[in-house]
Design a protein around this motif. Sequence first.
Motif, mmCIF file in Angstrom:
data_model
loop_
_atom_site.group_PDB
_atom_site.id
_atom_site.type_symbol
_atom_site.label_atom_id
_atom_site.label_comp_id
_atom_site.label_asym_id
_atom_site.label_seq_id
_atom_site.Cartn_x
_atom_site.Cartn_y
_atom_site.Cartn_z
ATOM 1 N N UNK A 34 0.833 -1.203 0.000
ATOM 2 C CA UNK A 34 0.000 0.000 0.000
ATOM 3 C C UNK A 34 0.869 1.255 0.000
ATOM 4 N N UNK A 35 1.990 1.204 0.700
ATOM 5 C CA UNK A 35 2.896 2.349 0.738
ATOM 6 C C UNK A 35 3.478 2.637 -0.648
ATOM 7 N N UNK A 36 3.890 1.589 -1.357
ATOM 8 C CA UNK A 36 4.411 1.767 -2.711
ATOM 9 C C UNK A 36 3.333 2.334 -3.622
ATOM 10 N N UNK A 37 2.104 1.836 -3.465
ATOM 11 C CA UNK A 37 1.003 2.313 -4.306
ATOM 12 C C UNK A 37 0.752 3.804 -4.078
ATOM 13 N N UNK A 38 0.808 4.236 -2.816
ATOM 14 C CA UNK A 38 0.584 5.661 -2.533
ATOM 15 C C UNK A 38 1.674 6.536 -3.143
ATOM 16 N N UNK A 39 2.872 5.972 -3.328
ATOM 17 C CA UNK A 39 3.978 6.736 -3.922
ATOM 18 C C UNK A 39 4.008 6.624 -5.433
ATOM 19 N N UNK A 40 3.004 5.960 -6.025
ATOM 20 C CA UNK A 40 2.922 5.902 -7.482
ATOM 21 C C UNK A 40 3.586 4.698 -8.106
#
Length: 382
Positions: A371-377
């Motif tokens: 989820x953290x990677x997804x929030x960073x694009x």
Amino acid sequence: MDFDLSEEQSLLKDSVERLLADRYDFEARKRHGRHPEGFSPEMWRSYAEQGLLAVPFAEEEGGIGGGPVETMIVMEAFGGALVLEPYLATVVLAGGLLRHAASAAQRAEWLPGLIGGETRYAFAHHERQARYDLHDVGVSARQDGTGFVLEGEKSLVLHGDSADRLIVSARTAGARRDRGGIGLFVIDANAEGVSRRGYPTQDGQRAAEISLSSVRVGPEAVLGSPEDALPAIERVTDEAIAALCAEAVGAMDRMQRLTVEYLKTRKQFGTPIGSFQVLQHRAADMFIALEQARSMAFLATMMAGEEDAQERARSISGAKVQIGRSGRIVGQGAVQLHGGVGVTMEYSVGHYFKRVTMIDALFGDADHHLARVARMGGLIAA
């Protein structure tokens, strides 16, 4: 890109692997775990004598001037031997905070004891309500004259029950979840007002619940700015995750090797079970997952020293996702292909799987980091 180790790095790898091969088999680990502190003080002294505790520190401060690659070498070897000693807690976490946040005078005072093995440290940061949010800090540091008074509770402090000093994060200003207003304080673990309750974790390591009641510290105990410690905490956590990725690869590599050897020797219906194609496919899946994890551990190691916090976090989280997924594939495969013996306390495979599972949960599991990677694009920015 050249992934070959330098001559000095190869010597470090050979020396640590030789030490562990000679003195840290699974039976020795069992004995070390029965020590009151949960690990072997004798082995800790041996690490100091071989310079392993000095790996990430500058030469002018008594270290050997190593970096993330040298830390990776040590941690991968430790993962392969299921080492119990508090290397992550003292050298990577607390040592990282001293490197990035302490003044030159503070490092001159505190690093010699750490590097020499006489003083062990623990990083008291996690709190029960915080889950994986590093900025969620409720422990307070109230200014009192030139010093501070610390109040609150810290949870799951790695090797906090045997540490000589604690590096405590505490809030000097702002609300509990604000990014600003967080400071770092070095305190004596036996100081008045500090109480510790130690316990074993599922993987054979140790942790502690720590209570701080009117613990007084002077201005000399503050690392850097008392209101701007979060960037250092985030950076050191990223470095610790990179080190854990390497440790997990060492553990997965050993599980995969043990499983292949078992398939070659265990017989059923008069033939080695490794001759059955479906089991060969399962072992191949384990190997692929291991190599995927190894590649991402390399990425985490290369990015651990990145100054751009966003790019560093993106790569570290991506590696943590793969480590968690690969750990499950390799661990489940190892246990299931071994059959019942794979989950017994007397055999090592189950212990490796426990450690890899705990590494997945530490500092955020695979789902959290995905989820953290997804929030960073995404892992590769558009």
